[in-house]
Scaffold this motif. Structure first.
Motif, PDB file in Angstrom:
ATOM      1  N   HIS A   9     -42.493 -62.000  45.928  1.00 39.36           N
ATOM      2  CA  HIS A   9     -41.279 -61.329  46.382  1.00 39.36           C
ATOM      3  C   HIS A   9     -40.804 -61.942  47.696  1.00 39.36           C
ATOM      4  O   HIS A   9     -40.955 -61.352  48.766  1.00 39.36           O
ATOM      5  CB  HIS A   9     -41.525 -59.828  46.526  1.00 39.36           C
ATOM      6  CG  HIS A   9     -42.095 -59.215  45.291  1.00 39.36           C
ATOM      7  ND1 HIS A   9     -41.338 -59.022  44.149  1.00 39.36           N
ATOM      8  CD2 HIS A   9     -43.344 -58.807  44.999  1.00 39.36           C
ATOM      9  CE1 HIS A   9     -42.107 -58.498  43.213  1.00 39.36           C
ATOM     10  NE2 HIS A   9     -43.337 -58.357  43.697  1.00 39.36           N
ATOM     11  N   VAL A  10     -40.237 -63.115  47.601  1.00 31.86           N
ATOM     12  CA  VAL A  10     -39.807 -63.861  48.778  1.00 31.86           C
ATOM     13  C   VAL A  10     -38.492 -63.284  49.297  1.00 31.86           C
ATOM     14  O   VAL A  10     -37.561 -63.049  48.537  1.00 31.86           O
ATOM     15  CB  VAL A  10     -39.621 -65.355  48.437  1.00 31.86           C
ATOM     16  CG1 VAL A  10     -39.173 -66.126  49.650  1.00 31.86           C
ATOM     17  CG2 VAL A  10     -40.901 -65.926  47.872  1.00 31.86           C
ATOM     18  N   THR A  11     -38.450 -63.064  50.600  1.00 38.06           N
ATOM     19  CA  THR A  11     -37.214 -62.623  51.255  1.00 38.06           C
ATOM     20  C   THR A  11     -36.974 -63.504  52.470  1.00 38.06           C
ATOM     21  O   THR A  11     -37.900 -64.147  52.987  1.00 38.06           O
ATOM     22  CB  THR A  11     -37.310 -61.165  51.723  1.00 38.06           C
ATOM     23  OG1 THR A  11     -38.309 -61.064  52.745  1.00 38.06           O
ATOM     24  CG2 THR A  11     -37.607 -60.215  50.568  1.00 38.06           C
ATOM     25  N   ALA A  12     -35.738 -63.521  52.931  1.00 33.93           N
ATOM     26  CA  ALA A  12     -35.392 -64.306  54.112  1.00 33.93           C
ATOM     27  C   ALA A  12     -36.181 -63.823  55.326  1.00 33.93           C
ATOM     28  O   ALA A  12     -36.665 -64.633  56.123  1.00 33.93           O
ATOM     29  CB  ALA A  12     -33.891 -64.210  54.378  1.00 33.93           C
ATOM     30  N   GLU A  13     -36.332 -62.519  55.450  1.00 34.71           N
ATOM     31  CA  GLU A  13     -37.066 -61.968  56.584  1.00 34.71           C
ATOM     32  C   GLU A  13     -38.531 -62.407  56.550  1.00 34.71           C
ATOM     33  O   GLU A  13     -39.119 -62.727  57.583  1.00 34.71           O
ATOM     34  CB  GLU A  13     -36.987 -60.439  56.590  1.00 34.71           C
ATOM     35  CG  GLU A  13     -35.587 -59.894  56.834  1.00 34.71           C
ATOM     36  CD  GLU A  13     -34.685 -59.929  55.597  1.00 34.71           C
ATOM     37  OE1 GLU A  13     -35.191 -60.072  54.463  1.00 34.71           O
ATOM     38  OE2 GLU A  13     -33.459 -59.827  55.781  1.00 34.71           O
ATOM     39  N   ARG A  14     -39.105 -62.427  55.373  1.00 36.79           N
ATOM     40  CA  ARG A  14     -40.517 -62.796  55.246  1.00 36.79           C
ATOM     41  C   ARG A  14     -40.757 -64.261  55.613  1.00 36.79           C
ATOM     42  O   ARG A  14     -41.675 -64.577  56.358  1.00 36.79           O
ATOM     43  CB  ARG A  14     -41.016 -62.526  53.828  1.00 36.79           C
ATOM     44  CG  ARG A  14     -42.487 -62.833  53.661  1.00 36.79           C
ATOM     45  CD  ARG A  14     -42.973 -62.429  52.278  1.00 36.79           C
ATOM     46  NE  ARG A  14     -44.350 -62.772  52.075  1.00 36.79           N
ATOM     47  CZ  ARG A  14     -45.386 -62.026  52.416  1.00 36.79           C
ATOM     48  NH1 ARG A  14     -45.181 -60.858  52.977  1.00 36.79           N
ATOM     49  NH2 ARG A  14     -46.613 -62.427  52.203  1.00 36.79           N
ATOM     50  N   VAL A  15     -39.921 -65.171  55.099  1.00 38.80           N
ATOM     51  CA  VAL A  15     -40.154 -66.588  55.415  1.00 38.80           C
ATOM     52  C   VAL A  15     -39.882 -66.876  56.883  1.00 38.80           C
ATOM     53  O   VAL A  15     -40.567 -67.711  57.493  1.00 38.80           O
ATOM     54  CB  VAL A  15     -39.364 -67.554  54.494  1.00 38.80           C
ATOM     55  CG1 VAL A  15     -39.809 -67.432  53.064  1.00 38.80           C
ATOM     56  CG2 VAL A  15     -37.881 -67.364  54.611  1.00 38.80           C
ATOM     57  N   ALA A  42     -33.195 -73.263  49.138  1.00 41.03           N
ATOM     58  CA  ALA A  42     -33.391 -71.912  48.615  1.00 41.03           C
ATOM     59  C   ALA A  42     -32.660 -70.906  49.510  1.00 41.03           C
ATOM     60  O   ALA A  42     -32.579 -71.085  50.730  1.00 41.03           O
ATOM     61  CB  ALA A  42     -34.869 -71.583  48.548  1.00 41.03           C
ATOM     62  N   GLY A  43     -32.160 -69.867  48.900  1.00 39.40           N
ATOM     63  CA  GLY A  43     -31.355 -68.877  49.608  1.00 39.40           C
ATOM     64  C   GLY A  43     -32.075 -68.134  50.713  1.00 39.40           C
ATOM     65  O   GLY A  43     -31.445 -67.592  51.616  1.00 39.40           O
ATOM     66  N   TYR A  44     -33.401 -68.113  50.684  1.00 39.77           N
ATOM     67  CA  TYR A  44     -34.125 -67.378  51.721  1.00 39.77           C
ATOM     68  C   TYR A  44     -34.322 -68.195  52.984  1.00 39.77           C
ATOM     69  O   TYR A  44     -34.823 -67.683  53.977  1.00 39.77           O
ATOM     70  CB  TYR A  44     -35.471 -66.843  51.202  1.00 39.77           C
ATOM     71  CG  TYR A  44     -36.269 -67.803  50.366  1.00 39.77           C
ATOM     72  CD1 TYR A  44     -37.013 -68.814  50.931  1.00 39.77           C
ATOM     73  CD2 TYR A  44     -36.267 -67.696  48.981  1.00 39.77           C
ATOM     74  CE1 TYR A  44     -37.732 -69.699  50.168  1.00 39.77           C
ATOM     75  CE2 TYR A  44     -36.990 -68.568  48.199  1.00 39.77           C
ATOM     76  CZ  TYR A  44     -37.721 -69.564  48.800  1.00 39.77           C
ATOM     77  OH  TYR A  44     -38.444 -70.442  48.038  1.00 39.77           O
ATOM     78  N   PHE A  45     -33.947 -69.467  52.986  1.00 43.83           N
ATOM     79  CA  PHE A  45     -33.966 -70.255  54.212  1.00 43.83           C
ATOM     80  C   PHE A  45     -32.610 -70.091  54.887  1.00 43.83           C
ATOM     81  O   PHE A  45     -31.650 -70.794  54.606  1.00 43.83           O
ATOM     82  CB  PHE A  45     -34.255 -71.732  53.926  1.00 43.83           C
ATOM     83  CG  PHE A  45     -35.647 -71.982  53.413  1.00 43.83           C
ATOM     84  CD1 PHE A  45     -36.752 -71.552  54.114  1.00 43.83           C
ATOM     85  CD2 PHE A  45     -35.842 -72.645  52.222  1.00 43.83           C
ATOM     86  CE1 PHE A  45     -38.039 -71.776  53.650  1.00 43.83           C
ATOM     87  CE2 PHE A  45     -37.114 -72.887  51.739  1.00 43.83           C
ATOM     88  CZ  PHE A  45     -38.214 -72.446  52.461  1.00 43.83           C
ATOM     89  N   THR A  46     -32.538 -69.137  55.776  1.00 39.72           N
ATOM     90  CA  THR A  46     -31.287 -68.773  56.438  1.00 39.72           C
ATOM     91  C   THR A  46     -31.178 -69.448  57.801  1.00 39.72           C
ATOM     92  O   THR A  46     -32.085 -70.168  58.231  1.00 39.72           O
ATOM     93  CB  THR A  46     -31.233 -67.251  56.626  1.00 39.72           C
ATOM     94  OG1 THR A  46     -32.326 -66.867  57.481  1.00 39.72           O
ATOM     95  CG2 THR A  46     -31.314 -66.514  55.293  1.00 39.72           C
ATOM     96  N   GLU A  47     -30.079 -69.174  58.490  1.00 40.06           N
ATOM     97  CA  GLU A  47     -29.906 -69.691  59.847  1.00 40.06           C
ATOM     98  C   GLU A  47     -31.007 -69.174  60.778  1.00 40.06           C
ATOM     99  O   GLU A  47     -31.435 -69.880  61.680  1.00 40.06           O
ATOM    100  CB  GLU A  47     -28.534 -69.309  60.384  1.00 40.06           C
ATOM    101  CG  GLU A  47     -27.401 -70.058  59.720  1.00 40.06           C
ATOM    102  CD  GLU A  47     -26.047 -69.683  60.293  1.00 40.06           C
ATOM    103  OE1 GLU A  47     -25.981 -69.147  61.423  1.00 40.06           O
ATOM    104  OE2 GLU A  47     -25.044 -69.930  59.613  1.00 40.06           O
ATOM    105  N   ALA A  48     -31.468 -67.946  60.542  1.00 45.31           N
ATOM    106  CA  ALA A  48     -32.549 -67.389  61.370  1.00 45.31           C
ATOM    107  C   ALA A  48     -33.827 -68.197  61.194  1.00 45.31           C
ATOM    108  O   ALA A  48     -34.545 -68.458  62.167  1.00 45.31           O
ATOM    109  CB  ALA A  48     -32.787 -65.918  61.015  1.00 45.31           C
TER     110      ALA A  48
END
Length: 69
Positions: A9-15, A42-48
Protein backbone atom coordinates in the motif's frame (compact mmCIF):
# COMPACT_ATOMS: atom_id res chain seq x y z
CA UNK A 1 21.83 1.89 -2.73
CA UNK A 2 19.48 1.79 0.22
CA UNK A 3 16.34 -0.29 0.52
CA UNK A 4 13.56 1.14 2.65
CA UNK A 5 10.60 -0.75 4.01
CA UNK A 6 8.32 -2.66 1.65
CA UNK A 7 4.54 -2.46 1.49
CA UNK A 8 1.70 -3.29 -0.85
CA UNK A 9 0.00 0.00 0.00
CA UNK A 10 2.38 2.65 -1.27
CA UNK A 11 1.46 6.28 -0.63
CA UNK A 12 3.27 9.53 -1.30
CA UNK A 13 3.46 10.22 2.43
CA UNK A 14 5.01 6.82 3.12
CA UNK A 15 7.77 7.06 0.50
CA UNK A 16 8.59 10.61 1.60
CA UNK A 17 8.91 9.47 5.22
CA UNK A 18 11.04 6.50 4.16
CA UNK A 19 13.37 8.89 2.32
CA UNK A 20 13.69 10.99 5.48
CA UNK A 21 14.35 7.86 7.55
CA UNK A 22 17.16 6.74 5.24
CA UNK A 23 18.84 10.14 5.36
CA UNK A 24 18.53 10.32 9.15
CA UNK A 25 20.34 6.98 9.41
CA UNK A 26 23.36 8.35 7.51
CA UNK A 27 26.03 10.63 8.89
CA UNK A 28 26.78 14.06 7.37
CA UNK A 29 29.74 12.75 5.40
CA UNK A 30 27.61 10.11 3.64
CA UNK A 31 24.70 12.47 2.91
CA UNK A 32 27.14 15.03 1.47
CA UNK A 33 28.09 12.44 -1.14
CA UNK A 34 24.56 12.17 -2.51
CA UNK A 35 24.67 14.02 -5.80
CA UNK A 36 21.86 12.36 -7.76
CA UNK A 37 18.60 10.59 -7.09
CA UNK A 38 17.42 8.49 -10.00
CA UNK A 39 13.77 7.52 -9.70
CA UNK A 40 10.89 6.48 -11.89
CA UNK A 41 7.79 8.56 -12.57
CA UNK A 42 5.44 6.73 -10.21
CA UNK A 43 2.71 8.97 -8.84
CA UNK A 44 3.86 8.60 -5.24
CA UNK A 45 7.14 10.39 -5.96
CA UNK A 46 5.88 13.91 -5.33
CA UNK A 47 7.58 17.28 -4.97
CA UNK A 48 7.78 16.60 -1.22
CA UNK A 49 9.76 13.42 -1.89
CA UNK A 50 12.11 15.23 -4.27
CA UNK A 51 12.57 18.04 -1.73
CA UNK A 52 14.03 15.59 0.78
CA UNK A 53 16.96 15.19 -1.61
CA UNK A 54 17.14 18.64 -3.19
CA UNK A 55 17.72 20.14 0.25
CA UNK A 56 21.03 18.22 0.10
CA UNK A 57 21.70 19.82 -3.31
CA UNK A 58 21.13 16.46 -4.99
CA UNK A 59 19.79 16.50 -8.52
CA UNK A 60 16.58 14.46 -8.94
CA UNK A 61 16.56 12.60 -12.26
CA UNK A 62 13.25 10.98 -13.19
CA UNK A 63 13.67 8.19 -15.74
CA UNK A 64 11.30 7.50 -18.59
CA UNK A 65 8.61 4.85 -18.18
CA UNK A 66 9.82 1.32 -18.96
CA UNK A 67 13.48 2.26 -18.42
CA UNK A 68 15.89 0.75 -17.78
CA UNK A 69 14.92 -2.02 -20.18
Amino acid sequence: MHIASVTRHVTAERVTQQARNVLMSLDDMRTAGIRYLIRDNAGYFTEAFDAVFTVLSARVVPILPARPA
